[in-house]
Design an enzyme around this catalytic site. Structure first.
Site, mmCIF file in Angstrom:
data_model
loop_
_atom_site.group_PDB
_atom_site.id
_atom_site.type_symbol
_atom_site.label_atom_id
_atom_site.label_comp_id
_atom_site.label_asym_id
_atom_site.label_seq_id
_atom_site.Cartn_x
_atom_site.Cartn_y
_atom_site.Cartn_z
ATOM 1 C CD GLN A 147 -13.047 -0.743 -0.316
ATOM 2 O OE1 GLN A 147 -12.195 -0.580 0.536
ATOM 3 N NE2 GLN A 147 -14.290 -1.052 -0.005
ATOM 4 C CB CYS B 122 -13.794 2.436 0.418
ATOM 5 S SG CYS B 122 -13.282 4.159 0.426
ATOM 6 N NE ARG C 191 -11.140 -4.108 1.197
ATOM 7 C CZ ARG C 191 -10.142 -3.281 1.560
ATOM 8 N NH1 ARG C 191 -10.383 -2.223 2.291
ATOM 9 N NH2 ARG C 191 -8.890 -3.481 1.143
ATOM 10 C CG HIS D 48 -8.518 0.499 -2.544
ATOM 11 N ND1 HIS D 48 -7.768 -0.571 -2.088
ATOM 12 C CD2 HIS D 48 -9.144 1.009 -1.435
ATOM 13 C CE1 HIS D 48 -7.938 -0.704 -0.778
ATOM 14 N NE2 HIS D 48 -8.761 0.235 -0.364
ATOM 15 N NE ARG E 40 -3.749 0.947 2.093
ATOM 16 C CZ ARG E 40 -4.931 1.166 2.664
ATOM 17 N NH1 ARG E 40 -5.029 1.989 3.696
ATOM 18 N NH2 ARG E 40 -6.015 0.579 2.217
ATOM 19 C CG ASP F 269 -12.956 7.465 -0.873
ATOM 20 O OD1 ASP F 269 -12.834 7.438 0.375
ATOM 21 O OD2 ASP F 269 -12.006 7.220 -1.645
HETATM 22 N N1 NVA Z 1 -9.442 7.521 -1.354
HETATM 23 C C1 NVA Z 1 -9.087 7.064 -0.030
HETATM 24 C C2 NVA Z 1 -9.397 5.610 0.128
HETATM 25 C C3 NVA Z 1 -9.144 5.061 1.498
HETATM 26 C C4 NVA Z 1 -9.466 3.618 1.617
HETATM 27 C C5 NVA Z 1 -7.614 7.333 0.209
HETATM 28 O O1 NVA Z 1 -6.802 7.062 -0.678
HETATM 29 O O2 NVA Z 1 -7.273 7.832 1.289
HETATM 30 N N1 CP Z 2 -11.111 0.856 2.843
HETATM 31 C C1 CP Z 2 -9.837 0.767 3.232
HETATM 32 O O1 CP Z 2 -8.918 0.481 2.449
HETATM 33 O O2 CP Z 2 -9.646 0.970 4.561
HETATM 34 P P1 CP Z 2 -8.244 1.109 5.306
HETATM 35 O O3 CP Z 2 -7.599 2.370 4.803
HETATM 36 O O4 CP Z 2 -8.578 1.145 6.756
HETATM 37 O O5 CP Z 2 -7.394 -0.089 4.946
#
Ligand code: NVA
Ligand code: CP
Length: 330
Positions: A136, A270, A315, A133, A106, A229
């Site tokens: 997800q 998400c 998830r 993602h 990540r 989101d």
């Molecule tokens: N768009 C958000 C998704 C988090 C799961 C981010 O990248 O922070």
């Molecule tokens: N939805 C998601 O990816 O959550 P986290 O950032 O907590 O992993």
């Protein structure tokens, strides 16, 4: 279906049949888990979890799923490893691939996870980049199918910042699975022309519909799923908040929007979400801009039609399916 040894970097790399296979496998694993049937089919294997951004769901999903499958997992956070600072991604991944059977990443650019996959002899899984993602998406598709009994023809409306990881990935997911995707936002936040073009080409073969609308009421009429989101994603500078609020406030998911869609409509996100003042950032935004809630109202988030916690649980089951499919030799 044989996905052994494959990376999982973005849904664009997978066929609709392969995506469906992963969703079916996740449903089967979920059923086993609920019935208490052990499924430690990957006993003796180990995975590395690299997180250059924070996480609750993704990290816990990988760790619990690995444990259920009989695997060990090692979590590397951005500060305690050499990654990026003293050792390149290419070197790190070749070291880890010698010790682990799979690597989750990540972080920031999609190019990083693609580079990792290039240098890794073991599967690399994308746990979120700025652009995509994909794990997800599997959870979201499983959740939608559980709720509606099908994917084809389901109308998913994405409100808010549609040009980041979640919005981009949902457009791809809908294109692949023959769904109807509508981004409802200020046009500054529509996905890139290149990705739209690619998704429209996919849609020609799957029967999907991809469209865009700037009017919140017109765009949400009849939707089956309304998805949003956060307005500012991880890694984006704090300075963008002011403009983002101004641009995206008209696209907050409210009860009026849900009612306009109809009774069949469910709310998805998400997570994490800023729907009240019970978060540090939520409080800061309240102080600076006077907002009590951001991308979704607390009323919608807590309503009967909100399926965000089913989605979050999925998830784990879907990430488990990805690991099992890519690590177990048929
Ligand atoms: N768009 C958000 C998704 C988090 C799961 C981010 O990248 O922070
Ligand atoms: N939805 C998601 O990816 O959550 P986290 O950032 O907590 O992993």
């Amino acid at each position: 279906m044989n996905l052994y040894g494959r990376d999982f970097l973005k849904l664009l790399d997978y066929t609709p049949e392969e995506i469906l296979y992963l969703i079916d496998l996740a449903a089967e694993l979920k059923d086993k888990k609920k019935k208490g049937i052990l499924h430690d089919e990957l006993k003796g294997k180990n995975i590395a979890l690299i997180f250059e951004k924070t996480s609750t769901r993704t990290r816990c999903s990988f760790e619990v799923a690995a444990s259920d499958l009989g695997m060990g997992s090692t979590y590397l956070n951005p500060t305690d490893s050499q990654i990026g600072k003293k050792e390149s991604i290419a070197d790190t991944v070749r070291v880890l691939a010698g010790m682990f059977d799979g690597i989750e990443y990540r972080g920031y650019g999609q190019d990083i996870v693609e580079t990792m996959a290039k240098y890794s002899k073991v599967p690399v899984w994308n746990g979120l980049t700025n652009e995509f993602h994909p794990t997800q998406m599997l959870a979201d598709l499983l959740t939608i199918r559980e709720h509606f009994g099908k994917l084809k023809g389901i109308h998913l409306v994405y409100m808010g910042d549609a040009r980041y990881n979640t919005g981009n990935s949902l457009m791809v997911a809908c294109a692949k699975m023959g769904m109807h995707f509508t981004a409802v936002s200020n046009k500054k936040y529509f996905p890139s022309e290149a990705l739209i073009k690619e998704c429209k080409e996919i849609a020609e073969g799957t029967g999907a519909v991809i469209d865009f609308c700037e009017d919140p009421m017109e765009g949400t009429k009849g939707a089956d799923v309304i998805y949003t989101d956060i307005w500012v994603s991880m890694g984006e500078p704090d300075e963008v908040w002011e403009e983002r609020i101004k641009d995206l406030e008209p696209y907050r998911v409210t009860m009026d929007i849900m009612k306009n869609a109809g009774d069949q409509c469910v709310f998805m996100h998400c997570l994490p979400s800023f729907h009240d003042l019970n978060t540090g950032i939520g409080k800061e935004i309240k102080e600076k801009y006077g907002l009590d809630e951001m991308e979704v109202t607390d009323e919608v988030f807590e309503s009967e039609n909100s399926i965000v916690f089913e989605e979050a649980e999925n998830r784990m089951h879907t990430i488990k399916a990805v690991m099992l499919a890519t690590l177990k030799q048929n």
